[in-house]
Design a protein around this motif. Structure first.
Motif, PDB file in Angstrom:
ATOM      1  N   GLN A  49      -0.504   8.731   2.269  1.00 62.30           N
ATOM      2  CA  GLN A  49       0.725   8.043   2.665  1.00 62.30           C
ATOM      3  C   GLN A  49       1.986   8.532   1.797  1.00 62.30           C
ATOM      4  O   GLN A  49       2.848   8.915   2.245  1.00 62.30           O
ATOM      5  CB  GLN A  49       0.571   6.547   2.702  1.00 62.30           C
ATOM      6  CG  GLN A  49       1.689   5.731   3.123  1.00 62.30           C
ATOM      7  CD  GLN A  49       1.971   5.599   4.574  1.00 62.30           C
ATOM      8  OE1 GLN A  49       0.914   5.339   5.157  1.00 62.30           O
ATOM      9  NE2 GLN A  49       3.176   6.146   5.018  1.00 62.30           N
ATOM     10  N   LEU A  50       1.467   8.480   0.363  1.00 69.02           N
ATOM     11  CA  LEU A  50       2.480   9.271  -0.462  1.00 69.02           C
ATOM     12  C   LEU A  50       3.042  10.535  -0.203  1.00 69.02           C
ATOM     13  O   LEU A  50       4.193  10.807  -0.206  1.00 69.02           O
ATOM     14  CB  LEU A  50       2.063   8.786  -1.946  1.00 69.02           C
ATOM     15  CG  LEU A  50       2.893   9.579  -3.028  1.00 69.02           C
ATOM     16  CD1 LEU A  50       4.539   8.731  -3.015  1.00 69.02           C
ATOM     17  CD2 LEU A  50       2.476   9.194  -4.286  1.00 69.02           C
TER      18      LEU A  50
ATOM     19  N   ASP B 298       0.742  -1.234  -0.160  1.00 65.94           N
ATOM     20  CA  ASP B 298       0.100  -0.034   0.155  1.00 65.94           C
ATOM     21  C   ASP B 298       1.038   1.217  -0.090  1.00 65.94           C
ATOM     22  O   ASP B 298       0.409   2.383   0.118  1.00 65.94           O
ATOM     23  CB  ASP B 298      -0.963   0.083   1.192  1.00 65.94           C
ATOM     24  CG  ASP B 298      -0.121  -0.247   2.440  1.00 65.94           C
ATOM     25  OD1 ASP B 298       0.927  -0.643   2.441  1.00 65.94           O
ATOM     26  OD2 ASP B 298      -0.756  -0.226   3.590  1.00 65.94           O
ATOM     27  N   ARG B 299       2.215   1.063  -0.255  1.00 67.12           N
ATOM     28  CA  ARG B 299       2.833   2.202  -0.150  1.00 67.12           C
ATOM     29  C   ARG B 299       3.740   2.411  -1.793  1.00 67.12           C
ATOM     30  O   ARG B 299       4.022   1.389  -2.289  1.00 67.12           O
ATOM     31  CB  ARG B 299       4.161   2.067   0.759  1.00 67.12           C
ATOM     32  CG  ARG B 299       3.726   2.469   2.006  1.00 67.12           C
ATOM     33  CD  ARG B 299       4.888   2.522   3.065  1.00 67.12           C
ATOM     34  NE  ARG B 299       4.298   3.008   4.371  1.00 67.12           N
ATOM     35  CZ  ARG B 299       4.986   3.784   5.278  1.00 67.12           C
ATOM     36  NH1 ARG B 299       6.392   4.000   5.136  1.00 67.12           N
ATOM     37  NH2 ARG B 299       4.618   3.957   6.318  1.00 67.12           N
TER      38      ARG B 299
ATOM     39  N   GLN C 224       5.952  -2.969  -7.868  1.00 71.37           N
ATOM     40  CA  GLN C 224       5.164  -2.674  -7.045  1.00 71.37           C
ATOM     41  C   GLN C 224       3.927  -3.314  -6.963  1.00 71.37           C
ATOM     42  O   GLN C 224       3.234  -3.171  -6.063  1.00 71.37           O
ATOM     43  CB  GLN C 224       4.696  -0.963  -7.109  1.00 71.37           C
ATOM     44  CG  GLN C 224       5.898  -0.066  -7.034  1.00 71.37           C
ATOM     45  CD  GLN C 224       5.473   1.314  -7.339  1.00 71.37           C
ATOM     46  OE1 GLN C 224       4.414   1.650  -7.247  1.00 71.37           O
ATOM     47  NE2 GLN C 224       6.438   2.210  -7.829  1.00 71.37           N
TER      48      GLN C 224
ATOM     49  N   GLU D  78       2.878  12.072   2.583  1.00 69.87           N
ATOM     50  CA  GLU D  78       3.642  11.857   4.104  1.00 69.87           C
ATOM     51  C   GLU D  78       4.976  11.577   3.639  1.00 69.87           C
ATOM     52  O   GLU D  78       6.023  12.153   4.088  1.00 69.87           O
ATOM     53  CB  GLU D  78       2.924  11.158   5.113  1.00 69.87           C
ATOM     54  CG  GLU D  78       2.044  11.872   5.749  1.00 69.87           C
ATOM     55  CD  GLU D  78       1.061  10.875   6.647  1.00 69.87           C
ATOM     56  OE1 GLU D  78       1.742   9.899   7.164  1.00 69.87           O
ATOM     57  OE2 GLU D  78       0.003  11.080   7.107  1.00 69.87           O
ATOM     58  N   ASP D  79       5.012  10.507   3.252  1.00 69.74           N
ATOM     59  CA  ASP D  79       6.350   9.769   2.823  1.00 69.74           C
ATOM     60  C   ASP D  79       7.403  10.751   1.893  1.00 69.74           C
ATOM     61  O   ASP D  79       8.465  10.933   2.352  1.00 69.74           O
ATOM     62  CB  ASP D  79       6.405   8.509   2.029  1.00 69.74           C
ATOM     63  CG  ASP D  79       5.750   7.273   2.811  1.00 69.74           C
ATOM     64  OD1 ASP D  79       5.542   7.506   3.979  1.00 69.74           O
ATOM     65  OD2 ASP D  79       5.291   6.256   1.991  1.00 69.74           O
TER      66      ASP D  79
ATOM     67  N   ALA E 269       8.894  -2.313  -2.484  1.00 71.72           N
ATOM     68  CA  ALA E 269       7.592  -2.216  -2.054  1.00 71.72           C
ATOM     69  C   ALA E 269       7.128  -3.555  -1.818  1.00 71.72           C
ATOM     70  O   ALA E 269       6.034  -3.746  -1.555  1.00 71.72           O
ATOM     71  CB  ALA E 269       6.918  -1.890  -3.476  1.00 71.72           C
TER      72      ALA E 269
ATOM     73  N   PRO F 223       6.815   3.393  -3.492  1.00 65.79           N
ATOM     74  CA  PRO F 223       8.189   3.747  -3.014  1.00 65.79           C
ATOM     75  C   PRO F 223       8.964   4.797  -3.625  1.00 65.79           C
ATOM     76  O   PRO F 223       8.672   5.339  -4.703  1.00 65.79           O
ATOM     77  CB  PRO F 223       9.197   2.491  -3.623  1.00 65.79           C
ATOM     78  CG  PRO F 223       8.321   1.796  -4.453  1.00 65.79           C
ATOM     79  CD  PRO F 223       6.983   2.518  -4.318  1.00 65.79           C
TER      80      PRO F 223
ATOM     81  N   LYS G 140      -6.269   6.660   1.006  1.00 65.61           N
ATOM     82  CA  LYS G 140      -5.258   6.083   1.903  1.00 65.61           C
ATOM     83  C   LYS G 140      -3.628   6.087   1.349  1.00 65.61           C
ATOM     84  O   LYS G 140      -2.818   6.895   1.818  1.00 65.61           O
ATOM     85  CB  LYS G 140      -5.475   4.946   2.416  1.00 65.61           C
ATOM     86  CG  LYS G 140      -5.096   4.733   4.160  1.00 65.61           C
ATOM     87  CD  LYS G 140      -5.444   3.333   4.241  1.00 65.61           C
ATOM     88  CE  LYS G 140      -4.314   2.544   4.777  1.00 65.61           C
ATOM     89  NZ  LYS G 140      -4.249   1.139   4.872  1.00 65.61           N
ATOM     90  N   THR G 141      -3.244   5.459   0.369  1.00 66.29           N
ATOM     91  CA  THR G 141      -2.442   5.533  -0.473  1.00 66.29           C
ATOM     92  C   THR G 141      -1.629   6.861  -0.658  1.00 66.29           C
ATOM     93  O   THR G 141      -0.645   7.038  -0.764  1.00 66.29           O
ATOM     94  CB  THR G 141      -2.345   4.662  -1.768  1.00 66.29           C
ATOM     95  OG1 THR G 141      -3.386   3.621  -1.684  1.00 66.29           O
ATOM     96  CG2 THR G 141      -1.098   3.943  -2.020  1.00 66.29           C
TER      97      THR G 141
END
Lengths: 136, 136
Positions: free
Chosen positions: A28-29, A2-3, B18, A31-32, B51, A5, A24-25
């Motif tokens: 997350q992206l 779900d992330r 991924q 934030e990452d 991933a 890279p 959500k992904t």
């Protein structure tokens, strides 16, 4: 998985989007990516969308958000790998990807980012001389 | 999205895996990658697996196949971004990824590939001199 890279290439971060981006992904992206920009001091972000068949307003907004976050953190964003059909659909739908810079591929994006850095160059302040010991 | 994008960085091709690799996607990736190696004359292939939560014998075989295909086409393959948990599981399962070179991240892989090229260097044949016009 779900992330998405985030790969580091010198002072540029590379993100290749290959999965359908759920809310959500996407969060997350964002934030990452912002954490990695701060941690690595990256000056550029390259987002590869060559795996995407469709770029709708949701994806467009996500790209604009990433570009805006990066800009606040002093990094330029370039979107690469757009398929011809995607470009046609974007124009037909009137989605013009405002504020998002694009390039044909990763190599062209690296050139764009390196040119942008040269233009932005600001001479360093002469603070070192003040702290350096006087010459004998 | 049944294709894994192959990105070109100078004379190196970068693949970030991924998605869950089904048989079809894997065959497609092997075809795309070998075609791109021939088309671009790439000397190196970097495969990012950051991933992937799980590297089982199927993924291991896929990586070995890609490395073997690339080698036949005169390109070195380096696998990067393996998670610590994946490394532990691989060793515990006795899967040692024979014939696959690994590096911590993309930057280290680029160093490995650039060193490998320097070692392989063969002086060019003196064919140009034969075809060049004699000096007056």
């Amino acid at each position: 998985m779900d992330r998405v890279p985030v790969l580091k290439l010198g002072d540029v971060l590379l993100v290749s989007i290959q999965v359908d981006l759920a809310d959500k992904t996407t969060v997350q992206l964002e934030e990452d990516l912002s954490e990695r920009i701060v941690a690595t001091g990256a000056r550029g972000v390259i987002i590869d969308i060559s795996a995407l068949d469709i770029v709708d307003s949701f994806v467009g907004r996500m790209l604009a958000t990433i570009a805006a976050i990066s800009r606040v953190l002093d990094a330029e964003t370039v979107v690469v790998g757009m398929r011809p059909a995607v470009a046609i659909t974007l124009v037909e739908l009137g989605l013009s990807l405002h504020g998002i810079q694009t390039a044909l591929n990763v190599e062209r994006a690296l050139e764009v980012l390196s040119r942008a850095r040269d233009d932005d160059w600001i001479p360093p302040l002469d603070t070192e001389d003040d702290t350096a010991p006087a010459a004998p």
